[in-house]
Design a protein around this motif. Structure first.
Motif: not given
Length: 189
Positions: A91-116
Motif C-alpha cells: 500500500l501507499m506506493e508509487e502508483p498512489l503518488a502518480e495518482l495524486r499528481t494527476d488528481l492535483a492537476k484536476l483540482g481534486l484532493e482527498r477529503q479530510e474525513d475520508t480514511a481511504e
C-alpha cells in the motif's frame, strides 16, 4: 463517441464507485432490480440482467456481510482494493503518488474525513465519472486517466472479485465490472 454513450459510461462508473465504496442498502438494491435492460442479448445487456437479478434476490444484511468480509475484515479484507497493492504488492506506493499528481492537476484532493487512500477502486471509478461529465476539456483526459491509473490493475481486481464464490452479490459485481472494463479498454486502443 456519442453524448449518450458518454452518459452511460459515466453512470456505470458512478454505479461501480457506489457499489465498491459501501454495501448497497435496500433502496439501491430495489432500484437496481427495477432497471429495464434495453439490449438484453448484447454482452453488456446480459451482465446488466445478471446484476438486476442478483439485486432483486439479495438481502441488504447479507450483502453487507459480503462487503465487510471482502473489503474490510478484521485486519484487512479478502481483497485489497487499491491500485498500489495490485501493482506493487504494498500500500501507499508509487502508483498512489502518480495518482495524486494527476488528481492535483484536476483540482481534486482527498477529503479530510475520508480514511481511504485515493487509489481505492471506488475512488478511481468516481474520478472517471467526474472526468467524463466535466464541462470543457479536463487537463487529464479520460483516456489518459484510464490508461495510467485503471488499466494497469483493474482487470486483475475484477477477475479476483468475480472468482469470490462465497460472495454471490459481489461475484456478479466482479463479472459486471470485468465486462464493462473490457469495453472501456476497447475504447482506448
Amino acid at each position: 463517441m456519442s453524448d449518450e454513450n458518454t452518459l452511460w459510461r459515466s453512470q456505470t462508473y458512478a454505479l461501480l464507485a457506489r457499489l465498491l465504496s459501501a454495501a448497497p442498502d435496500q433502496e439501491l438494491l430495489e432500484n437496481l432490480a427495477a432497471i429495464e435492460v434495453n439490449e438484453p442479448e448484447s454482452p453488456m445487456g446480459k451482465l446488466w440482467l445478471q446484476l438486476t437479478a442478483i439485486a432483486g434476490k439479495s438481502d441488504p444484511q447479507d450483502v453487507n456481510e459480503q462487503y465487510q468480509r471482502l473489503f474490510i475484515g478484521v485486519t484487512h479484507g479478502e481483497l485489497i482494493p487499491y491500485s498500489s497493492y495490485y501493482q506493487t504488492g504494498f500500500l501507499m506506493e508509487e502508483p498512489l503518488a502518480e495518482l495524486r499528481t494527476d488528481l492535483a492537476k484536476l483540482g481534486l484532493e482527498r477529503q479530510e474525513d475520508t480514511a481511504e487512500p485515493e487509489d481505492h477502486i471506488a475512488a478511481e471509478c468516481d474520478v472517471m465519472r467526474m472526468i467524463l461529465t466535466a464541462e470543457g476539456t479536463p487537463i487529464v483526459s479520460d483516456e489518459e486517466f484510464f490508461k495510467r491509473h485503471l488499466s494497469p490493475w483493474v482487470n486483475d481486481f475484477f477477475n479476483d472479485l468475480k472468482n469470490k464464490n462465497t460472495a454471490e452479490f459481489y461475484r456478479v459485481i466482479g463479472q459486471f465490472g470485468a465486462g464493462f472494463i473490457s469495453l472501456e479498454s476497447s475504447v482506448y486502443r
